[in-house]
Design an enzyme around this catalytic site. Structure first.
Site, mmCIF file in Angstrom:
data_model
loop_
_atom_site.group_PDB
_atom_site.id
_atom_site.type_symbol
_atom_site.label_atom_id
_atom_site.label_comp_id
_atom_site.label_asym_id
_atom_site.label_seq_id
_atom_site.Cartn_x
_atom_site.Cartn_y
_atom_site.Cartn_z
ATOM 1 N N ARG A 190 -8.764 98.338 8.234
ATOM 2 C CA ARG A 190 -8.454 99.690 7.715
ATOM 3 C C ARG A 190 -9.354 100.740 8.374
ATOM 4 N NH1 ARG A 190 -8.515 100.585 1.359
ATOM 5 N NH2 ARG A 190 -10.765 100.563 1.653
ATOM 6 N N GLU B 141 -2.706 108.309 -7.246
ATOM 7 C CA GLU B 141 -3.888 107.448 -7.390
ATOM 8 C C GLU B 141 -4.995 108.219 -8.099
ATOM 9 O OE1 GLU B 141 -5.654 106.508 -3.583
ATOM 10 O OE2 GLU B 141 -5.570 108.582 -2.898
ATOM 11 N N LYS C 70 -9.037 106.821 5.353
ATOM 12 C CA LYS C 70 -10.236 106.908 4.514
ATOM 13 C C LYS C 70 -11.266 107.696 5.313
ATOM 14 C CE LYS C 70 -12.960 103.995 1.431
ATOM 15 N NZ LYS C 70 -12.446 104.451 0.122
HETATM 16 N N1 PDD Z 1 -12.975 104.168 -2.255
HETATM 17 N N2 PDD Z 1 -8.211 105.558 -3.343
HETATM 18 C C1 PDD Z 1 -9.266 106.276 -2.932
HETATM 19 C C2 PDD Z 1 -9.093 107.738 -2.685
HETATM 20 C C3 PDD Z 1 -10.527 105.641 -2.731
HETATM 21 O O1 PDD Z 1 -11.588 106.351 -2.307
HETATM 22 C C4 PDD Z 1 -10.642 104.263 -3.002
HETATM 23 C C5 PDD Z 1 -11.942 103.500 -2.887
HETATM 24 C C6 PDD Z 1 -9.500 103.558 -3.430
HETATM 25 C C7 PDD Z 1 -9.551 102.061 -3.684
HETATM 26 O O2 PDD Z 1 -9.470 101.402 -2.443
HETATM 27 P P1 PDD Z 1 -10.168 99.983 -2.251
HETATM 28 O O3 PDD Z 1 -9.641 99.064 -3.317
HETATM 29 O O4 PDD Z 1 -9.803 99.524 -0.856
HETATM 30 O O5 PDD Z 1 -11.643 100.221 -2.406
HETATM 31 C C8 PDD Z 1 -8.309 104.222 -3.587
HETATM 32 C C9 PDD Z 1 -14.291 104.128 -2.860
HETATM 33 C C10 PDD Z 1 -15.259 104.764 -1.950
HETATM 34 C C11 PDD Z 1 -14.761 102.729 -3.171
HETATM 35 O O6 PDD Z 1 -14.429 102.290 -4.248
HETATM 36 O O7 PDD Z 1 -15.450 102.132 -2.331
#
Ligand code: PDD
Length: 282
Positions: A50, A182, A149
């Site tokens: 990613r 989200e 991200k």
């Molecule tokens: N990121 N959506 C956003 C906008 C996010 O910043 C995050 C997590 C997620 C969840 O994605 P994942 O399961 O891949 O972590 C969704 C923060 C910085 C984190 O929890 O690390």
């Protein structure tokens, strides 16, 4: 604590970047949040994929191959001798003159921080979180796709502060058509009649790795899963709502915009998913 900075390990207090770093000046860069459970870096390869996809999307060259950088992440975890931790992996455009032009930055700055993180209190995991939907919108036509991200987290930060001002623990962001996308830093699921629903990422959501883990677990547990758009009305009338993220892990939501979800306590499907998640990561 040791920080990986551009190929060297620096003590936390000596890990400095220039004020001409374009990540600092303009939010020009990408990052990943990754968890370490019992010494195991959870879904590391998925996070690395990613990161490189995000970088490609903003024309950012990472000065390491994916495998090299993946190895540096593992090294940095080992060097910090942490068995349970949170990794912040950041790649900025690098140092350059004032002015947005990314081509003026010669080489990216690469930072790997390994530390502890606590997004929500144990009580909130036990009792469930209260959330509000916020005026911040996810607009896909923006140049920056929410699938990237990036270091541009002001939308998310403002959404989070709107939630805090409303006395809620997390903000739920809607698309410009009013569909649920989200949270400010997590993905969202709802349960209705033992069926799991989550928004398709094209509505404007990060393709979360914890989201994918829960999708996998739901399959193993035999819960049907539907990736389809839903609105606040659906959320108000859900049997259960839960959020997923690397930092948040998996947390029940028991109130949305003042409406209690189900019986107002973490529901049986959420508990089932959370206990399976805990088994998977420890
Ligand atoms: N990121 N959506 C956003 C906008 C996010 O910043 C995050 C997590 C997620 C969840 O994605 P994942 O399961 O891949 O972590 C969704 C923060 C910085 C984190 O929890 O690390």
């Amino acid at each position: 604590r040791w920080v990986f900075l551009n190929g060297e390990y620096k003590r936390k207090s000596e890990a400095m970047i220039s004020v001409f770093d374009h990540g600092f000046l303009y939010g020009d860069g990408v990052f990943e949040g990754i968890r370490v459970y019992s010494g195991n870096v959870f879904r590391l390869h998925e996070h690395m994929v990613r990161l490189y996809e995000s970088a490609k999307s903003i024309l950012l060259d990472i000065p390491y191959s994916l495998d090299e950088l993946e190895a540096h992440v593992v090294e940095t975890v080992r060097k910090n001798q942490l068995v349970d931790a949170y990794i912040r992996l950041v790649v900025s455009r690098g140092d350059g003159p004032l002015g947005l032009d990314p081509s003026e930055c010669e080489i990216a700055n690469v930072v790997i921080i390994v530390d502890k993180i606590r997004l929500y209190s144990q009580e909130l995991y036990d009792k469930g979180l209260t959330v509000v939907t916020v005026p911040t919108r996810r607009n896909i036509p923006d140049a920056l796709n929410p699938r990237v991200k990036s270091l541009n987290y002001l939308n998310n930060i403002l959404a989070k502060s709107e939630a805090k001002q409303a006395g809620a623990g997390e903000a739920i962001i809607l698309s410009s058509d009013g569909y649920v996308t989200e949270g400010s830093s997590d993905n969202i699921f709802m349960v209705k009649d033992n069926v799991l629903y989550t928004p398709p990422c094209y509505l404007g959501a990060l393709k979360g790795i914890t989201r994918q883990t829960i999708i996998d677990i739901a399959g193993e547990l035999g819960y049907p899963l539907k990736e389809e758009p839903f609105t606040r009305h659906d959320l108000f009338n859900a049997d259960e709502v839960l959020l997923t993220g690397t930092g948040a892990e998996v947390i029940s939501v028991v109130q949305v915009d003042g409406r209690s979800v189900g019986k107002g306590v973490p529901g049986p499907v959420s508990k089932d998913l959370i206990s399976q998640f805990r088994k998977l990561v420890t």
